[in-house]
Design an enzyme around this catalytic site. Sequence first.
Site, PDB file in Angstrom:
ATOM      1  N   ASP A 179      24.346  -8.789  -3.480  1.00 46.14           N
ATOM      2  CA  ASP A 179      24.472  -9.503  -4.757  1.00 46.14           C
ATOM      3  C   ASP A 179      25.931  -9.880  -5.014  1.00 46.14           C
ATOM      4  O   ASP A 179      26.243 -10.546  -6.004  1.00 46.14           O
ATOM      5  CB  ASP A 179      23.846  -8.726  -5.920  1.00 46.14           C
ATOM      6  CG  ASP A 179      24.506  -7.380  -6.179  1.00 46.14           C
ATOM      7  OD1 ASP A 179      25.395  -6.984  -5.406  1.00 46.14           O
ATOM      8  OD2 ASP A 179      24.126  -6.722  -7.170  1.00 46.14           O
ATOM      9  N   SER A 180      26.825  -9.507  -4.083  1.00 43.97           N
ATOM     10  CA  SER A 180      28.197 -10.044  -4.110  1.00 43.97           C
ATOM     11  C   SER A 180      28.165 -11.561  -4.042  1.00 43.97           C
ATOM     12  O   SER A 180      29.165 -12.220  -4.319  1.00 43.97           O
ATOM     13  CB  SER A 180      29.018  -9.467  -2.950  1.00 43.97           C
ATOM     14  OG  SER A 180      28.327  -9.603  -1.725  1.00 43.97           O
ATOM     15  N   ASP A 203      19.687  -7.250  -1.358  1.00 45.01           N
ATOM     16  CA  ASP A 203      20.059  -6.459  -2.537  1.00 45.01           C
ATOM     17  C   ASP A 203      19.119  -6.709  -3.705  1.00 45.01           C
ATOM     18  O   ASP A 203      18.670  -7.836  -3.919  1.00 45.01           O
ATOM     19  CB  ASP A 203      21.470  -6.899  -2.993  1.00 45.01           C
ATOM     20  CG  ASP A 203      22.486  -5.786  -2.925  1.00 45.01           C
ATOM     21  OD1 ASP A 203      22.094  -4.613  -2.849  1.00 45.01           O
ATOM     22  OD2 ASP A 203      23.694  -6.121  -2.951  1.00 45.01           O
ATOM     23  N   LYS A 223      18.162  -3.009  -0.757  1.00 47.60           N
ATOM     24  CA  LYS A 223      19.227  -2.083  -1.152  1.00 47.60           C
ATOM     25  C   LYS A 223      19.296  -2.044  -2.682  1.00 47.60           C
ATOM     26  O   LYS A 223      19.104  -3.066  -3.332  1.00 47.60           O
ATOM     27  CB  LYS A 223      20.586  -2.515  -0.588  1.00 47.60           C
ATOM     28  CG  LYS A 223      21.743  -1.617  -1.020  1.00 47.60           C
ATOM     29  CD  LYS A 223      23.008  -1.870  -0.237  1.00 47.60           C
ATOM     30  CE  LYS A 223      23.851  -2.994  -0.742  1.00 47.60           C
ATOM     31  NZ  LYS A 223      24.297  -2.880  -2.161  1.00 47.60           N
ATOM     32  N   GLU A 252      21.490   0.150  -6.083  1.00 47.43           N
ATOM     33  CA  GLU A 252      22.621   1.007  -6.457  1.00 47.43           C
ATOM     34  C   GLU A 252      22.163   2.213  -7.274  1.00 47.43           C
ATOM     35  O   GLU A 252      21.320   2.077  -8.169  1.00 47.43           O
ATOM     36  CB  GLU A 252      23.634   0.193  -7.279  1.00 47.43           C
ATOM     37  CG  GLU A 252      24.281  -0.927  -6.483  1.00 47.43           C
ATOM     38  CD  GLU A 252      25.288  -1.722  -7.311  1.00 47.43           C
ATOM     39  OE1 GLU A 252      25.649  -1.295  -8.424  1.00 47.43           O
ATOM     40  OE2 GLU A 252      25.709  -2.784  -6.824  1.00 47.43           O
ATOM     41  N   GLU A 273      30.652   3.197  -1.357  1.00 48.36           N
ATOM     42  CA  GLU A 273      31.657   2.167  -1.672  1.00 48.36           C
ATOM     43  C   GLU A 273      32.867   2.752  -2.390  1.00 48.36           C
ATOM     44  O   GLU A 273      32.741   3.570  -3.318  1.00 48.36           O
ATOM     45  CB  GLU A 273      31.019   1.066  -2.542  1.00 48.36           C
ATOM     46  CG  GLU A 273      32.046   0.004  -2.946  1.00 48.36           C
ATOM     47  CD  GLU A 273      31.482  -1.329  -3.361  1.00 48.36           C
ATOM     48  OE1 GLU A 273      30.255  -1.520  -3.311  1.00 48.36           O
ATOM     49  OE2 GLU A 273      32.298  -2.198  -3.736  1.00 48.36           O
TER      50      GLU A 273
HETATM   51  O1  KIV Z   1      26.677  -6.924  -2.650  1.00 52.81           O
HETATM   52  C1  KIV Z   1      27.311  -6.520  -1.676  1.00 52.81           C
HETATM   53  O2  KIV Z   1      27.904  -7.279  -0.899  1.00 52.81           O
HETATM   54  C2  KIV Z   1      27.368  -5.076  -1.448  1.00 52.81           C
HETATM   55  C3  KIV Z   1      28.363  -4.580  -0.456  1.00 52.81           C
HETATM   56  C4  KIV Z   1      29.692  -4.540  -1.088  1.00 52.81           C
HETATM   57  C5  KIV Z   1      27.958  -3.271   0.101  1.00 52.81           C
HETATM   58  O3  KIV Z   1      26.677  -4.350  -2.088  1.00 52.81           O
END
Ligand code: KIV
Length: 254
Positions: free
Chosen positions: A43-44, A82, A110, A112, A179
């Site tokens: 989600d970056s 994510d 993924k 958090e 992280e």
């Molecule tokens: O969203 C993302 O790119 C991430 C990485 C920083 C692990 O969660």
Amino acid sequence: MNAKIANIIAKKGKEPISELTAYDYPTARLLDEAGVDMLLVGDSLGMVMLGYPDTTHVKLEHMLHHGAAVVRAVKNALVIVDMPIHTYDTPEQALSTARALMAIGADAVKLEGGVEKEEHIRTIVQAGIPVQGHIGLLPQKVKEDGGFRMKGRTEEEAAAIMLDMEAVVRAGAFSVVIECTKHSVAAAITKACPIVTIGIGAGNGTCDGEVSVIHDLIGAYPWFVPGFARPKANVSAEIKRAAAEWIQSISINK
Ligand code: KIV
């Protein structure tokens, strides 16, 4: 178990495991051809692709759109997508979001959080969907936390991250991202962790592998480069050079 995941688990403690973010077809295809183990549609993308100040603006629709492009590109790497903020507030919502992401062809999802997300992860895993956890600095909580700040500096914080790791493991995740965590803490967590740990901003050689945002690796987002990034190219300079050269080369029909 998914053969790609079995291969990644088999590497734990034997060879470094690589994970890179990708958000579009050409980048994903190039990284897959380069031999990366895992591709994360992180989600970056809210920051490096969409220009938001943090990841809290990302919606499920963004992840489905970019995730599908990455899935179309990839032959070998494990594709993880994510789960954006507020798409897994309850275990039921988490499962519904994970199913939507798997429906576009993701291999895993993924999310958090550790202790407070144990039940959410367990619910997804019990439905047969592989999960990568994410502990330490949680970008989706950056506003509550008052900014991007290294985690694990105090004994209490280090102990809390260890508890988060244990919760993610109990819930059945196959891997966990650590992280921006004090390097000695990431190393200690990895020593105690039976699943694959992937570090980012947590030191080199402290985890089973590393993940990097692709823009940090190739110098494609010059306006913000995290201190821990180890750029291997300067793509933004190349883009500007090529564009300027092309602009100069255009002639008109007089
Ligand atoms: O969203 C993302 O790119 C991430 C990485 C920083 C692990 O969660």
